[in-house]
Motif scaffolding. Structure first.
Motif, PDB file in Angstrom:
ATOM      1  N   MET A 160       0.832  -1.184   0.000  1.00 14.24           N
ATOM      2  CA  MET A 160       0.000   0.000   0.000  1.00 14.24           C
ATOM      3  C   MET A 160       0.872   1.241   0.000  1.00 14.24           C
ATOM      4  SD  MET A 160      -3.653  -0.576   1.810  1.00 14.24           S
ATOM      5  CE  MET A 160      -3.505  -0.302   3.441  1.00 14.24           C
ATOM      6  N   ASN A 161       0.417   2.251  -0.648  1.00 11.24           N
ATOM      7  CA  ASN A 161       1.160   3.494  -0.732  1.00 11.24           C
ATOM      8  C   ASN A 161       0.451   4.619  -0.001  1.00 11.24           C
ATOM      9  OD1 ASN A 161       3.249   2.445  -2.270  1.00 11.24           O
ATOM     10  ND2 ASN A 161       2.128   2.736  -4.172  1.00 11.24           N
ATOM     11  N   ASP A 162      -0.049   4.349   1.192  1.00  9.39           N
ATOM     12  CA  ASP A 162      -0.672   5.409   1.982  1.00  9.39           C
ATOM     13  C   ASP A 162       0.381   6.426   2.383  1.00  9.39           C
ATOM     14  OD1 ASP A 162      -3.165   4.212   1.879  1.00  9.39           O
ATOM     15  OD2 ASP A 162      -2.896   3.159   3.779  1.00  9.39           O
ATOM     16  N   THR A 163      -0.016   7.689   2.410  1.00  6.08           N
ATOM     17  CA  THR A 163       0.871   8.756   2.842  1.00  6.08           C
ATOM     18  C   THR A 163       0.543   9.097   4.284  1.00  6.08           C
ATOM     19  OG1 THR A 163       0.925   9.619   0.586  1.00  6.08           O
ATOM     20  CG2 THR A 163       1.667  11.093   2.340  1.00  6.08           C
ATOM     21  N   HIS A 164       1.359   8.607   5.209  1.00 10.49           N
ATOM     22  CA  HIS A 164       1.149   8.864   6.628  1.00 10.49           C
ATOM     23  C   HIS A 164       1.827  10.181   7.001  1.00 10.49           C
ATOM     24  CE1 HIS A 164      -0.592   4.963   7.793  1.00 10.49           C
ATOM     25  NE2 HIS A 164       0.065   4.538   6.722  1.00 10.49           N
ATOM     26  N   VAL A 165       1.090  11.025   7.737  1.00  8.31           N
ATOM     27  CA  VAL A 165       1.616  12.321   8.142  1.00  8.31           C
ATOM     28  C   VAL A 165       1.293  12.579   9.603  1.00  8.31           C
ATOM     29  CG1 VAL A 165       1.436  13.358   5.842  1.00  8.31           C
ATOM     30  CG2 VAL A 165      -0.468  13.555   7.429  1.00  8.31           C
ATOM     31  N   THR A 166       2.070  13.461  10.196  1.00  8.69           N
ATOM     32  CA  THR A 166       1.790  13.992  11.520  1.00  8.69           C
ATOM     33  C   THR A 166       1.820  15.502  11.381  1.00  8.69           C
ATOM     34  OG1 THR A 166       2.845  12.104  12.588  1.00  8.69           O
ATOM     35  CG2 THR A 166       2.545  14.087  13.924  1.00  8.69           C
ATOM     36  N   VAL A 167       0.734  16.156  11.779  1.00  9.65           N
ATOM     37  CA  VAL A 167       0.629  17.609  11.652  1.00  9.65           C
ATOM     38  C   VAL A 167       0.364  18.200  13.030  1.00  9.65           C
ATOM     39  CG1 VAL A 167      -0.602  19.520  10.550  1.00  9.65           C
ATOM     40  CG2 VAL A 167      -0.248  17.395   9.300  1.00  9.65           C
ATOM     41  N   VAL A 168       1.134  19.217  13.377  1.00  3.10           N
ATOM     42  CA  VAL A 168       0.980  19.945  14.632  1.00  3.10           C
ATOM     43  C   VAL A 168       0.361  21.289  14.294  1.00  3.10           C
ATOM     44  CG1 VAL A 168       2.205  20.929  16.606  1.00  3.10           C
ATOM     45  CG2 VAL A 168       3.004  18.787  15.583  1.00  3.10           C
TER      46      VAL A 168
END
Length: 174
Positions: free
Chosen positions: A1-9
């Motif tokens: 899978m090519n999900d784009t995981h991000v963390t945003v503050v």
């Protein structure tokens, strides 16, 4: 899978909206994440560009977010980034969207109190089930009692308030 995981503050930009659908409950809110940089001329930190993103939280996370997060709260959102597109009166439009896996208050900007919730276990086949928990646990959405040895807090006296009068302010990250 090519999900784009991000963390945003960032900060919650509007009041979270909770909706019940056939596929589950969803809570949506808009998040603003403003970059800061140091301006050498003025010797101060200044705001740079702002990243705006829609956040969607499903099912158990939906209920917890709608009961815990308010407009203006500093939060950290972790999830999968995608682009939501639609046809508007001015043509094709799109906006970034995060399907949140986790949302939490940013404790670098304040303090928080955590209350654990626990879902009801499904009844065993053939067991008389009235929807009430059989293990003495809380109903969905209720706060579970703290259990000594499993939770960090044994009683309120074990937690100490922060005494910040002698702390110096930390510089903002570049």
């Amino acid at each position: 899978m090519n999900d784009t995981h991000v963390t945003v503050v960032g900060n919650v930009a509007d009041s979270p909206r909770r909706v019940s659908l056939r596929s589950g409950t969803v809570t949506n809110f808009r998040l603003a994440s403003t970059a800061r940089r140091f301006d050498a001329q003025t010797q101060q930190f200044v705001d740079a560009s702002t990243f705006w993103v829609d956040v969607e939280c499903w099912n158990d996370l939906s209920g917890n977010v709608s009961g815990s997060v308010s407009k203006g709260d500093p939060v950290i959102v972790q999830g999968m980034l995608s682009t939501h597109s639609w046809e508007g009166e001015n043509g094709r439009r799109s906006t970034p969207r995060i399907r949140a896996l986790a949302v939490g208050h940013n404790l670098a900007r304040g303090t928080g109190v955590f209350r654990r919730t626990r879902a009801v276990r499904p009844a065993e086949p053939g067991a008389a089930g009235d929807g009430a928990p059989t293990d003495g646990g809380a109903l969905p959405g209720e706060v579970e009692d703290l259990v000594p040895g499993r939770d960090y807090e044994v009683d309120p006296e074990t937690l100490y308030g922060a005494d910040t009068h002698d702390l110096t302010a930390e510089p903002a990250h570049v």
